[in-house]
Design a protein around this motif. Structure first.
Motif, PDB file in Angstrom:
ATOM      1  N   VAL A 193       2.549  10.011  -5.306  1.00 64.19           N
ATOM      2  CA  VAL A 193       2.909  11.369  -4.862  1.00 64.19           C
ATOM      3  C   VAL A 193       4.403  11.652  -4.982  1.00 64.19           C
ATOM      4  CG1 VAL A 193       0.948  11.411  -3.271  1.00 64.19           C
ATOM      5  CG2 VAL A 193       3.199  10.672  -2.424  1.00 64.19           C
ATOM      6  N   ALA A 194       5.139  10.727  -5.594  1.00 68.61           N
ATOM      7  CA  ALA A 194       6.591  10.878  -5.703  1.00 68.61           C
ATOM      8  C   ALA A 194       7.210  11.091  -4.324  1.00 68.61           C
ATOM      9  CB  ALA A 194       6.933  12.045  -6.630  1.00 68.61           C
ATOM     10  N   GLY A 195       6.830  10.227  -3.393  1.00 67.04           N
ATOM     11  CA  GLY A 195       7.304  10.364  -2.018  1.00 67.04           C
ATOM     12  C   GLY A 195       8.422   9.406  -1.678  1.00 67.04           C
ATOM     13  N   ARG A 196       8.707   9.304  -0.389  1.00 72.06           N
ATOM     14  CA  ARG A 196       9.763   8.406   0.087  1.00 72.06           C
ATOM     15  C   ARG A 196       9.366   7.848   1.449  1.00 72.06           C
ATOM     16  NH1 ARG A 196      13.384  11.232   3.610  1.00 72.06           N
ATOM     17  NH2 ARG A 196      12.716  13.407   3.877  1.00 72.06           N
ATOM     18  N   TRP A 197       9.882   6.678   1.744  1.00 75.42           N
ATOM     19  CA  TRP A 197       9.641   6.050   3.042  1.00 75.42           C
ATOM     20  C   TRP A 197      10.500   6.726   4.112  1.00 75.42           C
ATOM     21  CZ3 TRP A 197       6.040   2.425   4.251  1.00 75.42           C
ATOM     22  CH2 TRP A 197       5.473   1.682   3.212  1.00 75.42           C
ATOM     23  N   VAL A 198       9.896   7.042   5.238  1.00 75.99           N
ATOM     24  CA  VAL A 198      10.642   7.536   6.396  1.00 75.99           C
ATOM     25  C   VAL A 198       9.973   6.993   7.656  1.00 75.99           C
ATOM     26  CG1 VAL A 198      11.389   9.660   5.247  1.00 75.99           C
ATOM     27  CG2 VAL A 198       9.299   9.665   6.606  1.00 75.99           C
ATOM     28  N   ILE A 199      10.696   7.082   8.756  1.00 77.56           N
ATOM     29  CA  ILE A 199      10.132   6.697  10.053  1.00 77.56           C
ATOM     30  C   ILE A 199       9.743   7.957  10.800  1.00 77.56           C
ATOM     31  CG2 ILE A 199      10.601   5.654  12.297  1.00 77.56           C
ATOM     32  CD1 ILE A 199      10.238   3.641  10.040  1.00 77.56           C
ATOM     33  N   ARG A 200       8.512   7.983  11.240  1.00 73.59           N
ATOM     34  CA  ARG A 200       8.023   9.118  12.028  1.00 73.59           C
ATOM     35  C   ARG A 200       8.045   8.744  13.505  1.00 73.59           C
ATOM     36  NH1 ARG A 200       2.587  12.701  10.859  1.00 73.59           N
ATOM     37  NH2 ARG A 200       2.559  13.862  12.827  1.00 73.59           N
ATOM     38  N   CYS A 258       7.276   5.426  20.104  1.00 73.79           N
ATOM     39  CA  CYS A 258       6.157   5.439  19.150  1.00 73.79           C
ATOM     40  C   CYS A 258       6.683   5.827  17.777  1.00 73.79           C
ATOM     41  CB  CYS A 258       5.071   6.410  19.600  1.00 73.79           C
ATOM     42  SG  CYS A 258       3.614   6.419  18.525  1.00 73.79           S
ATOM     43  N   GLU A 259       7.324   4.878  17.114  1.00 73.27           N
ATOM     44  CA  GLU A 259       7.869   5.103  15.783  1.00 73.27           C
ATOM     45  C   GLU A 259       7.126   4.222  14.789  1.00 73.27           C
ATOM     46  OE1 GLU A 259       9.931   3.803  18.249  1.00 73.27           O
ATOM     47  OE2 GLU A 259      10.722   5.701  19.024  1.00 73.27           O
ATOM     48  N   TYR A 260       6.869   4.762  13.629  1.00 74.06           N
ATOM     49  CA  TYR A 260       6.120   3.997  12.626  1.00 74.06           C
ATOM     50  C   TYR A 260       6.421   4.536  11.238  1.00 74.06           C
ATOM     51  CZ  TYR A 260       3.025   8.028  13.339  1.00 74.06           C
ATOM     52  OH  TYR A 260       2.520   9.300  13.466  1.00 74.06           O
ATOM     53  N   PRO A 261       6.212   3.712  10.193  1.00 70.33           N
ATOM     54  CA  PRO A 261       6.569   4.107   8.827  1.00 70.33           C
ATOM     55  C   PRO A 261       5.496   4.980   8.180  1.00 70.33           C
ATOM     56  CG  PRO A 261       5.717   1.883   8.820  1.00 70.33           C
ATOM     57  CD  PRO A 261       5.765   2.307  10.259  1.00 70.33           C
ATOM     58  N   ILE A 262       5.948   5.960   7.421  1.00 68.01           N
ATOM     59  CA  ILE A 262       5.046   6.824   6.667  1.00 68.01           C
ATOM     60  C   ILE A 262       5.638   7.061   5.276  1.00 68.01           C
ATOM     61  CG2 ILE A 262       4.177   8.023   8.723  1.00 68.01           C
ATOM     62  CD1 ILE A 262       6.030  10.384   7.913  1.00 68.01           C
ATOM     63  N   ILE A 263       4.843   7.628   4.404  1.00 71.16           N
ATOM     64  CA  ILE A 263       5.324   8.137   3.128  1.00 71.16           C
ATOM     65  C   ILE A 263       5.371   9.654   3.231  1.00 71.16           C
ATOM     66  CG2 ILE A 263       4.887   8.320   0.650  1.00 71.16           C
ATOM     67  CD1 ILE A 263       5.631   5.515   1.565  1.00 71.16           C
ATOM     68  N   SER A 264       6.534  10.210   2.993  1.00 73.44           N
ATOM     69  CA  SER A 264       6.713  11.663   3.094  1.00 73.44           C
ATOM     70  C   SER A 264       6.837  12.267   1.701  1.00 73.44           C
ATOM     71  CB  SER A 264       7.979  11.977   3.904  1.00 73.44           C
ATOM     72  OG  SER A 264       8.225  13.373   3.934  1.00 73.44           O
ATOM     73  N   ALA A 265       6.132  13.390   1.493  1.00 74.85           N
ATOM     74  CA  ALA A 265       6.204  14.094   0.207  1.00 74.85           C
ATOM     75  C   ALA A 265       5.708  15.520   0.384  1.00 74.85           C
ATOM     76  CB  ALA A 265       5.364  13.384  -0.849  1.00 74.85           C
ATOM     77  N   ASN A 266       6.418  16.471  -0.202  1.00 71.37           N
ATOM     78  CA  ASN A 266       5.999  17.880  -0.159  1.00 71.37           C
ATOM     79  C   ASN A 266       5.681  18.367   1.249  1.00 71.37           C
ATOM     80  OD1 ASN A 266       6.236  17.859  -2.926  1.00 71.37           O
ATOM     81  ND2 ASN A 266       4.047  17.651  -3.298  1.00 71.37           N
ATOM     82  N   VAL A 321       0.842  -1.203   0.000  1.00 74.25           N
ATOM     83  CA  VAL A 321       0.000   0.000   0.000  1.00 74.25           C
ATOM     84  C   VAL A 321       0.873   1.248   0.000  1.00 74.25           C
ATOM     85  CG1 VAL A 321      -1.593   1.371   1.405  1.00 74.25           C
ATOM     86  CG2 VAL A 321      -2.028  -1.064   1.051  1.00 74.25           C
ATOM     87  N   GLY A 322       1.936   1.219   0.796  1.00 75.97           N
ATOM     88  CA  GLY A 322       2.848   2.359   0.838  1.00 75.97           C
ATOM     89  C   GLY A 322       3.531   2.616  -0.494  1.00 75.97           C
ATOM     90  N   GLU A 323       3.871   1.546  -1.200  1.00 76.78           N
ATOM     91  CA  GLU A 323       4.501   1.712  -2.512  1.00 76.78           C
ATOM     92  C   GLU A 323       3.532   2.327  -3.524  1.00 76.78           C
ATOM     93  OE1 GLU A 323       7.998   0.763  -3.912  1.00 76.78           O
ATOM     94  OE2 GLU A 323       7.768   1.766  -1.970  1.00 76.78           O
ATOM     95  N   VAL A 324       2.269   1.941  -3.462  1.00 79.81           N
ATOM     96  CA  VAL A 324       1.278   2.559  -4.340  1.00 79.81           C
ATOM     97  C   VAL A 324       1.182   4.052  -4.043  1.00 79.81           C
ATOM     98  CG1 VAL A 324      -1.167   2.627  -4.975  1.00 79.81           C
ATOM     99  CG2 VAL A 324      -0.041   0.416  -4.605  1.00 79.81           C
ATOM    100  N   MET A 325       1.162   4.397  -2.762  1.00 78.33           N
ATOM    101  CA  MET A 325       1.121   5.812  -2.368  1.00 78.33           C
ATOM    102  C   MET A 325       2.375   6.549  -2.826  1.00 78.33           C
ATOM    103  SD  MET A 325      -0.251   5.598   1.543  1.00 78.33           S
ATOM    104  CE  MET A 325      -1.937   5.143   1.944  1.00 78.33           C
ATOM    105  N   ARG A 326       3.515   5.923  -2.598  1.00 80.77           N
ATOM    106  CA  ARG A 326       4.787   6.568  -2.922  1.00 80.77           C
ATOM    107  C   ARG A 326       4.864   6.916  -4.406  1.00 80.77           C
ATOM    108  NH1 ARG A 326       9.814   5.353  -4.674  1.00 80.77           N
ATOM    109  NH2 ARG A 326       9.338   3.135  -4.994  1.00 80.77           N
TER     110      ARG A 326
END
Length: 238
Positions: free
Chosen positions: A179-186, A192-200, A171-176
């Motif tokens: 939106v031309a994003g990248r995986w990061v840990i928030r 309380c750390e978890y993966p997100i897609i970051s963009a803009n 699902v994250g790859e579809v999002m990435r």
């Protein structure tokens, strides 16, 4: 009982329920006890469940309740048992503090924050376990329909226990790609750390989508929830 999928076109009246019970109903004490619930106010909700001829169940709203007293709905056995299993998962998650996407994912995740370093491997594992052709997973919305159907066939309980991270990864790859994003840990706070897609300067949450679809009673629809997440992102950050 979630979205209506009863066998009756209209909810049964109290009189219709009583006639049905008298003609063929047998009280199912185990399921009746299962649905009994005491609220924080002290009010006790006591619906009743009757087994009917032809592999059917009659769900009767609390005869002494305020809402729909004594009225009822008829459900097929398979549908009813599926709903009970879903309800059991929801109860268990609530009791153990897994009532939001982050806490739920963190409990079931095998890889935790290392997930973002294992995306290709996780997707390959998803392909193998769900018997999907690799060329079908092209990071499109359409491909999410395939994953949803295969996940339903596999069994959502097994998906939750064995392939949670794999769904988050895809699902994250579809999002990435959208939106031309990248995986990061928030990190909201220590522990309380978890993966997100970051963009803009904005974020998308693949774990929200997967949690929602595992938590939802209706059949899995990853395309719908992923599109909703991308739409919210687009309205807010573009």
């Amino acid at each position: 009982m979630g979205k209506k999928k009863s066998l009756n076109a209209k909810r049964l009246t109290k009189q219709q329920v009583q006639e049905l019970i008298e003609s063929e109903g047998t009280l199912h004490t185990e399921f009746t006890d299962f649905f009994e619930e005491t609220y924080s106010t002290g009010y006790k909700n006591q619906p009743q469940v009757y087994e009917l001829i032809g592999d059917r169940f009659l769900f009767v709203f609390d005869p002494k309740g305020i809402s729909l007293p004594g009225k009822g709905d008829i459900y097929s056995r398979d549908h009813f048992l599926h709903w009970i299993r879903w309800h059991q998962r929801v109860r268990e998650d609530y009791v153990h503090g897994r009532g939001n996407s982050v806490s739920h994912w963190k409990y079931y995740s095998k890889h935790k924050v290392e997930l973002i370093n294992k995306i290709p491997e996780l997707i390959d594992e998803l392909i193998g376990c769900l018997n999907i052709s690799p060329d079908q997973l092209d990071s499109s919305y359409k491909s999410l329909d395939i994953v949803s159907r295969k996940a339903e066939d596999h069994g959502l309980e097994k998906i939750q226990a064995e392939l949670y991270d794999n769904l988050v990864a895809y699902v994250g790859e579809v999002m990435r790609h959208r939106v031309a994003g990248r995986w990061v840990i928030r990190e909201d706070y220590p522990g309380c750390e978890y993966p997100i897609i970051s963009a803009n300067e904005g974020v998308l949450m693949p774990i929200n989508v997967v949690w929602q679809e595992l938590y939802e009673y209706e059949p899995m629809n990853l395309r719908k929830e992923t599109a909703n997440e991308v739409r919210r992102f687009s309205l807010r950050y573009r």
